[in-house]
Design a protein around this motif. Structure first.
Motif, PDB file in Angstrom:
ATOM      1  N   LYS A 136      24.892   0.755  -8.597  1.00 15.84           N
ATOM      2  CA  LYS A 136      25.962   0.476  -9.545  1.00 15.84           C
ATOM      3  C   LYS A 136      26.096   1.649 -10.513  1.00 15.84           C
ATOM      4  CE  LYS A 136      26.462  -3.725  -7.979  1.00 15.84           C
ATOM      5  NZ  LYS A 136      26.793  -3.612  -6.565  1.00 15.84           N
ATOM      6  N   ARG A 137      27.345   2.029 -10.735  1.00 14.08           N
ATOM      7  CA  ARG A 137      27.591   3.117 -11.679  1.00 14.08           C
ATOM      8  C   ARG A 137      27.602   2.547 -13.078  1.00 14.08           C
ATOM      9  NH1 ARG A 137      30.926   4.024  -7.318  1.00 14.08           N
ATOM     10  NH2 ARG A 137      32.670   2.971  -8.285  1.00 14.08           N
ATOM     11  N   LYS A 138      26.788   3.189 -13.919  1.00 10.08           N
ATOM     12  CA  LYS A 138      26.618   2.671 -15.275  1.00 10.08           C
ATOM     13  C   LYS A 138      27.283   3.590 -16.283  1.00 10.08           C
ATOM     14  CE  LYS A 138      22.767   1.181 -17.458  1.00 10.08           C
ATOM     15  NZ  LYS A 138      23.202  -0.052 -18.135  1.00 10.08           N
ATOM     16  N   ALA A 139      27.893   3.012 -17.273  1.00  8.39           N
ATOM     17  CA  ALA A 139      28.503   3.799 -18.349  1.00  8.39           C
ATOM     18  C   ALA A 139      27.556   3.830 -19.536  1.00  8.39           C
ATOM     19  CB  ALA A 139      29.832   3.180 -18.758  1.00  8.39           C
TER      20      ALA A 139
ATOM     21  N   SER B 167      19.234  -1.996 -18.442  1.00  9.56           N
ATOM     22  CA  SER B 167      19.647  -3.171 -17.675  1.00  9.56           C
ATOM     23  C   SER B 167      20.516  -2.746 -16.508  1.00  9.56           C
ATOM     24  CB  SER B 167      20.431  -4.119 -18.592  1.00  9.56           C
ATOM     25  OG  SER B 167      21.611  -3.470 -19.000  1.00  9.56           O
ATOM     26  N   ILE B 168      20.324  -3.419 -15.414  1.00 12.25           N
ATOM     27  CA  ILE B 168      21.039  -3.033 -14.200  1.00 12.25           C
ATOM     28  C   ILE B 168      22.306  -3.871 -14.119  1.00 12.25           C
ATOM     29  CG2 ILE B 168      20.944  -3.025 -11.692  1.00 12.25           C
ATOM     30  CD1 ILE B 168      17.805  -2.746 -12.245  1.00 12.25           C
TER      31      ILE B 168
ATOM     32  N   GLU C 199       0.832  -1.207   0.000  1.00 13.64           N
ATOM     33  CA  GLU C 199       0.000   0.000   0.000  1.00 13.64           C
ATOM     34  C   GLU C 199       0.859   1.247   0.000  1.00 13.64           C
ATOM     35  OE1 GLU C 199      -3.328   0.419  -0.235  1.00 13.64           O
ATOM     36  OE2 GLU C 199      -3.286  -1.724  -0.719  1.00 13.64           O
ATOM     37  N   ILE C 200       2.017   1.190   0.689  1.00 17.45           N
ATOM     38  CA  ILE C 200       2.920   2.329   0.707  1.00 17.45           C
ATOM     39  C   ILE C 200       3.986   2.088  -0.345  1.00 17.45           C
ATOM     40  CG2 ILE C 200       4.481   3.700   2.136  1.00 17.45           C
ATOM     41  CD1 ILE C 200       2.831   2.029   4.471  1.00 17.45           C
ATOM     42  N   PRO C 201       4.037   2.885  -1.398  1.00 19.80           N
ATOM     43  CA  PRO C 201       5.044   2.648  -2.429  1.00 19.80           C
ATOM     44  C   PRO C 201       6.437   2.912  -1.880  1.00 19.80           C
ATOM     45  CG  PRO C 201       3.336   4.142  -3.165  1.00 19.80           C
ATOM     46  CD  PRO C 201       3.174   4.007  -1.707  1.00 19.80           C
ATOM     47  N   THR C 202       7.358   2.086  -2.239  1.00 22.81           N
ATOM     48  CA  THR C 202       8.745   2.275  -1.827  1.00 22.81           C
ATOM     49  C   THR C 202       9.585   2.515  -3.068  1.00 22.81           C
ATOM     50  OG1 THR C 202       9.124  -0.078  -1.975  1.00 22.81           O
ATOM     51  CG2 THR C 202       8.549   0.819   0.190  1.00 22.81           C
ATOM     52  N   ALA C 203      10.635   3.290  -2.884  1.00 25.37           N
ATOM     53  CA  ALA C 203      11.507   3.629  -4.005  1.00 25.37           C
ATOM     54  C   ALA C 203      12.924   3.291  -3.636  1.00 25.37           C
ATOM     55  CB  ALA C 203      11.398   5.103  -4.341  1.00 25.37           C
ATOM     56  N   SER C 204      13.651   2.775  -4.583  1.00 22.44           N
ATOM     57  CA  SER C 204      15.053   2.494  -4.337  1.00 22.44           C
ATOM     58  C   SER C 204      15.811   2.712  -5.633  1.00 22.44           C
ATOM     59  CB  SER C 204      15.234   1.055  -3.863  1.00 22.44           C
ATOM     60  OG  SER C 204      14.779   0.165  -4.861  1.00 22.44           O
ATOM     61  N   THR C 205      16.913   3.417  -5.514  1.00 20.30           N
ATOM     62  CA  THR C 205      17.723   3.698  -6.689  1.00 20.30           C
ATOM     63  C   THR C 205      18.497   2.450  -7.060  1.00 20.30           C
ATOM     64  OG1 THR C 205      17.909   5.946  -5.937  1.00 20.30           O
ATOM     65  CG2 THR C 205      19.435   5.246  -7.615  1.00 20.30           C
ATOM     66  N   VAL C 206      18.445   2.117  -8.324  1.00 19.90           N
ATOM     67  CA  VAL C 206      19.081   0.870  -8.729  1.00 19.90           C
ATOM     68  C   VAL C 206      20.423   1.122  -9.395  1.00 19.90           C
ATOM     69  CG1 VAL C 206      16.966  -0.428  -8.899  1.00 19.90           C
ATOM     70  CG2 VAL C 206      17.715   0.930 -10.839  1.00 19.90           C
ATOM     71  N   ALA C 207      20.594   2.281  -9.991  1.00 20.26           N
ATOM     72  CA  ALA C 207      21.878   2.545 -10.655  1.00 20.26           C
ATOM     73  C   ALA C 207      22.058   4.044 -10.802  1.00 20.26           C
ATOM     74  CB  ALA C 207      21.926   1.890 -12.032  1.00 20.26           C
TER      75      ALA C 207
END
Lengths: 350, 714
Positions: free
Chosen positions: A174-177, A147-148, A103-111
């Motif tokens: 993860k740092r993406k190029a 893609s992560i 019910e409570i949306p959660t956010a998380s940075t993936v890259a």
């Protein structure tokens, strides 16, 4: 045919819509995810209470359901959460996973997307959501896929820098190029977006403060075409869904119209004059000719591309506060700016 | 006659010598008048009568009362001439010596009518009146005396005296209508004076002016002449030399001069020729009807279509005298007098053509013409602002000590620093590889690094502001303090200026970004400081400077340094350490100054509203003085790339000028006023305090006393 908007694991709220003359119940149903077409048919026929059951087909995101909803979701890999890409002044763009499962949306940075040396001005995705296109003040447009990665593709330059960044960013980002860099703008790039329409697949458009609109071949990372409009630094670019018309907002209080069907286009084919700096443009998904622009005087205007002399209508969102972003989906227009975020409904459109 | 006289002389020797003449001529009259001697003289009277009668009867040639003349041939001329006898000067010769017994002179004798005597003789004795007989005696006497008809009454003696023969002869000649002179010969032979051989006059008369030799000067004239003569001799008076040109004949080539292009004078306007209606016998259709006549008579003479009425006469001889002749002549003279005889070339000057030909502002786009956004400092007026060298960020500082860093295009504040004292100046470092700015407050300069810069740039900036190797510190009143700890929220470096130097009024960077000049508001000598970042060293470039320094500027290309004091702008060469030039803008108090990116032109603004443009190549006086603001000019700025400059003023307006500078030295810079931007409020007499151009765009950012910072876009 009936479509549902989205689905969920044990049970998922679903809204049924149809383009047939049958009057479907408008309320939201919570449907268990292991249901298949048969259960859905039973539900609809019960709800419609027809003398003879009608064999409906069900579409989710434009696809006919052949398996259970759970299997469909697993197959597509979407639904449980969305990925939101954001661009920031901290020189990176970040895809963020937003989970709507609870019910409570959660956010998380993936890259985090690492290329630019100046703050990012915008980020956009293609239709399928497989590629990201952030633009930056340093004149570069990077191309990333969604893609992560499993490892850091970019090393940080200095130890002390890494130390500092660790404090704010968790290590699992993860740092993406980039997979390609579109490099041709001579000043800051305000906005870059993927071209819509079948013909323009694999193309991208960008505009910037060097008063140019550039067309890119994303695969090769080459600028195909440049439209130079002198002394018109651009703030935003938008494209009509059919891919025929480009619109750019510039600081000289105009929104320029570029008709891409004209071969060897070298300048704008029309302008829409604003009393203040237009900052953002949004085109409608279903109407071909309607455009909403937001400007620094806090007014959002609805334009018709066929008559650019004046706005069709305008609505004052805030007084003395800027409109910085507009979006238009269906019959609602979202307006973001200094006053917050507002959603307006546009009714009676043709 | 002489013989008779002698005879009478003998007779009357006993008489008075004075009566000698009378007796000689008229002896009878004496006798008759004198009653006592009447008897004695009776006979002599008769004798005389006879003589006279004889004489009268003689021929004219014989009778000569005048002396006889004779004709002789002159020895000199060879002509005959009349020679009269010599006049002997005895008593007889002159009648003036005749004795009149009565010596009263020529008086009216009736004065003596009532007296018994007539007058007085030479001895003073009375001359008694002669006895006058009555009418009878007179009658008898006339009867008796046969000579009585030749007598006449003598007033002087109051008695009748007989006329002499000469007198009678004259009377007779008068009566006969002849010439009374007996000698006159009307038939004298003509004497040929000028005719005949040898007597002709060869041009005897001439109308030539009197020759100068005939002029006889007077004594004074002689003296005057001698004075001039002496002056000429001594050389005091020099006569004008005859010039060679006078002697030579001069000829003029009359066709050599170009013909005058002036139009010949206009001929007088011709009078109108008479028309049919002015004829004495006009055709019927020209004659006015009764209504026309009435209408003509009722209108004023000025309003009449024509000044006559056609009239028909059956014959020319019936035409009366022209009654309007004088009036018509007068009108004609009036026409000639008032008619312009020269073609006056009217000075038809279009006032717009006198204005300088400036290009239209529309052709000089782009320039800022509207306020795109506004950033508010809520607390106090904004004194200063600066734009980063990439044109993306604005740092603005207000008097409450708040420095806001915000993005140019959206106006979103990214970071805010609060300093204790008010911020007088802010300047970004012009280097592109580093990113920091300096803010000047009271007696301090603070260095700030903005957030969100790339790691490479951040490293570079930090190493620039904290150099690893420093030269040994010298003794100086300026302290450089590096902030060690919380570098993110405060200044990374602080320069402490000497105390009592006051608010930092201005900061300016050298183009290479290593040197920073600061101007403090104190009036003391040490108000200008030059700071070198790489060596962390500060020095005062001027030991002594005249006047309070208002602004300093680095020359964009040369090692020159502009210093604006209250009245003058001085240009120093920093390498050679000498004064190059003193510019005299004629401004009472210089407020601001900026140098053109080419370095050859500067603009100077003053609190007395003047803006002076200097061409450094040209003169120490301004090339152009613009006075467009109604209040003091506060700030000036040249655009680094576009040909634009702007001035801001206390009247709350910003004026945008197009200033094109040509590389050709002969062409003057073109200055065109483009736009007046209004939008800042005037608060406490202060308007727009500072303006800055955005580096790569034709956009202007202005800081106002009303606490707002505005972005003006094209």
């Amino acid at each position: 045919m009936v479509t549902s908007s989205s689905s969920e694991a044990p049970s998922h709220p679903v809204i049924f819509t149809t383009q047939t003359p049958y009057v479907l119940p408008s309320q939201k149903f919570r449907i268990p995810l292991d249901w298949k077409r048969y259960q859905l048919l039973q539900l609809i026929n019960n709800a419609l209470d027809l003398p003879k059951p009608v064999p409906f087909d069900f579409l989710v995101h434009g696809e006919i359901i052949r398996t259970s909803l759970l299997e469909w979701r697993a197959e597509k890999g979407v639904g449980e959460s969305r990925i939101l890409a954001s661009s920031s002044h901290d020189l990176t763009g970040r895809p963020t996973r937003i989970s709507l499962s609870s019910e409570i949306p959660t956010a998380s940075t993936v890259a985090s997307l690492h290329l630019h040396t100046s703050p990012l001005s915008s980020i956009s995705t293609d239709v399928s959501g497989s590629h990201l296109l952030p633009s930056s003040w340093d004149g570069l447009v990077g191309v990333w896929d969604t893609s992560i990665p499993d490892y850091h593709q970019v090393n940080l330059e200095r130890d002390d820098d890494r130390k500092k960044r660790r404090k704010t960013a968790p290590t699992n980002i993860k740092r993406k190029a980039p997979i390609a860099v579109l490099k041709s703008h001579t000043a800051r790039v305000s906005k870059a977006l993927f071209a819509a329409g079948e013909l323009a697949k694999g193309k991208a458009y960008s505009c910037g403060f060097d008063s140019t609109v550039r067309t890119w071949d994303v695969e090769s990372g080459v600028c195909i075409n440049t439209i130079n409009v002198p002394e018109r630094p651009m703030l935003d670019i938008a494209e009509t869904p059919d891919g025929n018309v480009l619109l750019t907002a510039s600081t000289d209080r105009t929104v320029s119209i570029f008709d891409l069907r004209i071969s060897s286009l070298s300048s704008s084919t029309g302008v829409m004059m604003h009393p203040a700096t237009p900052s953002c443009i949004a085109t409608s998904e279903n109407g071909k000719h309607q455009v909403v622009t937001g400007s620094y005087d806090g007014v959002a205007r609805l334009w018709d591309l066929r008559s650019t002399k004046g706005a069709v209508t305008s609505f004052k969102v805030w007084d003395r506060m800027k409109v910085l972003a507009v979006d238009w989906v269906g019959d609602v227009v979202g307006i973001g700016g200094e006053g917050g975020m507002e959603v307006w409904r546009i009714a009676g459109e043709s | 006659m002489q013989s008779e006289d002698e005879a009478e002389d003998e007779d009357q020797e006993g008489d008075d010598a004075s009566d000698n003449e009378d007796v000689d001529e008229f002896p009878e009259i004496d006798a008759v008048s004198d009653s006592e001697e009447e008897s004695e003289e009776e006979d002599t009277d008769d004798l005389d009568e006879e003589d006279t009668l004889d004489e009268n009867s003689d021929a004219d040639s014989d009778l000569h009362i005048f002396p006889k003349f004779r004709k002789v041939v002159s020895d000199i001329t060879g002509q005959t001439k009349v020679v009269y006898p010599e006049i002997e000067p005895d008593y007889d010769s002159d009648s003036s010596t005749e004795d009149d017994p009565n010596r009263v002179g020529k008086i009216p004798m009736h004065w003596y009518d009532d007296l018994p005597h007539l007058g007085y003789d030479i001895n003073g004795k009375r001359v008694l009146r002669p006895a006058k007989g009555d009418e009878l005696d007179r009658f008898l006497q006339t009867v008796e005396d046969p000579n009585s008809w030749t007598t006449a009454f003598d007033q002087n003696t109051q008695m009748d005296k007989p006329l002499s023969a000469e007198e009678l002869d004259i009377i007779r000649r008068l009566q006969a209508g002849e010439n009374p002179d007996a000698e006159y010969d009307p038939y004298e032979p003509t004497i040929e004076w000028f005719t005949g051989k040898g007597k002709e006059e060869v041009m005897p008369l001439s109308s030539a002016p009197e020759p100068k030799r005939r002029w006889l000067p007077s004594k004074w004239e002689k003296q005057k002449i001698m004075k001039i003569v002496r002056a000429i001799r001594q050389g005091r008076i020099v006569g004008s030399k005859p010039t060679a040109a006078d002697k030579k004949q001069q000829f003029y080539a009359i066709w050599n001069e170009p013909p005058s292009n002036q139009a010949p004078p206009l001929p007088a306007p011709k009078p109108k020729l008479p028309t049919n209606s002015e004829s004495y016998n006009p055709p019927e259709e020209y004659l006015p009807t009764e209504e026309e006549r009435k209408l003509w008579e009722s209108t004023d003479p000025e309003d009449r279509e024509r000044d006559y009425l056609p009239h028909k006469y059956p014959a020319l001889r019936l035409v009366p005298a022209y009654d309007r002749f004088i009036k018509q002549r007068f009108n004609r003279q009036l026409d000639l007098y008032l008619a312009p005889r020269i073609q006056r070339v009217k000075l038809n000057v279009d006032p717009n053509s006198l204005l300088p030909k400036l290009p239209s502002p529309n052709s000089l786009r782009p320039f800022p013409n509207y306020k795109s956004l506004q950033f508010m400092h809520t607390k106090a007026r904004v004194r200063c602002l600066s734009i980063s060298s990439d044109g993306a960020w604005v740092a603005s500082g207000d008097e409450s000590g708040v420095i806001s860093l915000w993005e140019v295009n959206v106006g979103r504040e990214v970071k805010r620093w609060s300093l204790g004292s008010k911020v007088g100046a802010i300047e970004w470092c012009p280097r592109l590889d580093v990113c920091f700015f300096v803010a000047g407050t009271e007696e301090q300069l603070h260095f700030f690094i903005p957030p969100n810069i790339s790691p490479a740039m951040l490293t570079m900036t930090q190493s620039t502001l904290a150099p690893a190797t420093l030269p040994p510190a010298t003794q100086s009143s300026i302290k450089w303090i590096s902030a060690s700890g919380a570098a993110e929220d405060g200044p990374v470096l602080t320069i402490e200026l000497p105390s009592a130097s006051g608010l930092s009024r201005q900061l300016t960077w050298h183009r290479k970004g290593d040197y920073l000049a600061s101007v403090s508001s104190s009036e003391t000598q040490g108000s200008v400081w030059m700071h070198q970042i790489s060596r962390r060293h500060s020095q005062a470039p001027f030991k002594k400077i005249k006047g309070a320094v208002q602004m300093v500027l680095f020359h964009p290309t040369k090692p020159h340094f502009f210093v604006a004091t209250q009245r003058y702008v001085r240009l120093y060469n920093l390498a050679e350490q000498k004064l190059l030039k003193t510019l005299m803008p004629g401004i009472k108090w210089i407020s601001s100054m900026d140098v053109h990116p080419s370095g050859d032109h500067i603009i100077v603004g003053g609190y007395d509203r003047k803006l002076c443009w200097f061409d450094l190549e040209l003169s120490e006086k301004p090339y152009k003085v613009l006075r467009y603001h109604s209040r003091a000019i506060r700030s000036l700025h040249f655009h680094p790339t576009y040909p634009l400059f702007a001035s801001s003023s206390d009247d709350g307006s910003i004026q945008i000028f197009h200033a094109r500078v040509y590389s050709d030295l002969m062409t003057d810079p073109l200055i065109v006023p483009l736009k007046i931007l209004r939008g800042h409020d005037v608060q406490e007499g202060l308007g727009v305090l500072q303006i800055k151009w955005v580096i790569k765009q034709p956009w202007l950012v202005s800081a106002g006393a009303d606490g707002s910072v505005s972005l003006w876009c094209s």
